[in-house]
Design a protein around this motif. Sequence first.
Motif, mmCIF file in Angstrom:
data_model
loop_
_atom_site.group_PDB
_atom_site.id
_atom_site.type_symbol
_atom_site.label_atom_id
_atom_site.label_comp_id
_atom_site.label_asym_id
_atom_site.label_seq_id
_atom_site.Cartn_x
_atom_site.Cartn_y
_atom_site.Cartn_z
ATOM 1 N N LEU A 19 37.822 48.393 36.594
ATOM 2 C CA LEU A 19 38.866 49.418 36.507
ATOM 3 C C LEU A 19 39.706 49.755 36.656
ATOM 4 O O LEU A 19 40.674 50.797 37.146
ATOM 5 C CB LEU A 19 38.776 50.171 34.545
ATOM 6 N N LYS A 20 39.114 50.675 38.208
ATOM 7 C CA LYS A 20 39.100 51.522 38.670
ATOM 8 C C LYS A 20 39.729 52.705 38.366
ATOM 9 O O LYS A 20 40.867 52.933 38.557
ATOM 10 C CB LYS A 20 40.024 51.380 40.027
ATOM 11 N N LEU A 21 38.865 53.555 37.363
ATOM 12 C CA LEU A 21 39.337 54.383 36.721
ATOM 13 C C LEU A 21 38.839 55.677 37.238
ATOM 14 O O LEU A 21 38.150 55.823 37.779
ATOM 15 C CB LEU A 21 38.656 54.718 34.800
ATOM 16 N N GLY A 22 40.013 56.997 36.873
ATOM 17 C CA GLY A 22 39.982 58.525 37.830
ATOM 18 C C GLY A 22 38.694 58.986 36.887
ATOM 19 O O GLY A 22 37.528 58.568 36.291
ATOM 20 N N LYS A 23 38.047 60.587 37.165
ATOM 21 C CA LYS A 23 37.300 60.894 36.978
ATOM 22 C C LYS A 23 36.666 61.005 35.631
ATOM 23 O O LYS A 23 36.079 60.481 34.701
ATOM 24 C CB LYS A 23 37.367 62.179 37.080
#
Length: 207
Positions: free
Chosen positions: A169-173
Amino acid sequence: MKTKDKILQTALKLFNEKGYNNVTTRDIAAEMQISAGNLHYHFKHSEELIIHFFTHLKLDMDRLLETLKNIPKKNLSSLYNYTQSSCEILYTYRFIFLNFVDILRKIPAIESQYAQLNIIRIEEFQSIFKDFQEDRIFKENIPDFILESLVTQIFIIGDNWMTFNSLTLKLGKEESIQHYSIIFLNLFYPFLTEEQQYLYELNYIKS
């Protein structure tokens, strides 16, 4: 801020951004615009920095578990707060988990600490699980071997969710902490009483 604290702050930033294998003490000194000798006065090798961060990661998690253990009457919110706070702490030191195998192989002191930590956490979590049973959050008759497996599952998710996120997904913090906190929390759903499962679905599952 003292030089040592600035070194730690800069090192953590660079390790998280570039990865453990791509940052040297000279890189950290250059980022700070100080001499390598000045940095080496405080930390002779990058391994010393990694050991420092791993030790503080463990201490942060120790304090979080102690807080959970000391709640007189636990509930679903207690469990949710624990999972979310865990993910926040782990994210702070995310380079460790994104480079976990290399770090354990290269730094025996951390590998030894990690092995001991697994043993200690089994006892701690089993004690917490009993509290959840007494407070009627967990079902009563859960076999010991299942609870032991649950501790292992906690470690597997805790140690690997950031790697999984970086590959998928490469989600941010903020998004990743929120998303994987719920994934983490879902581990406990099968062990909740029917009443607590209803409350869980009502409050924590998005429609």
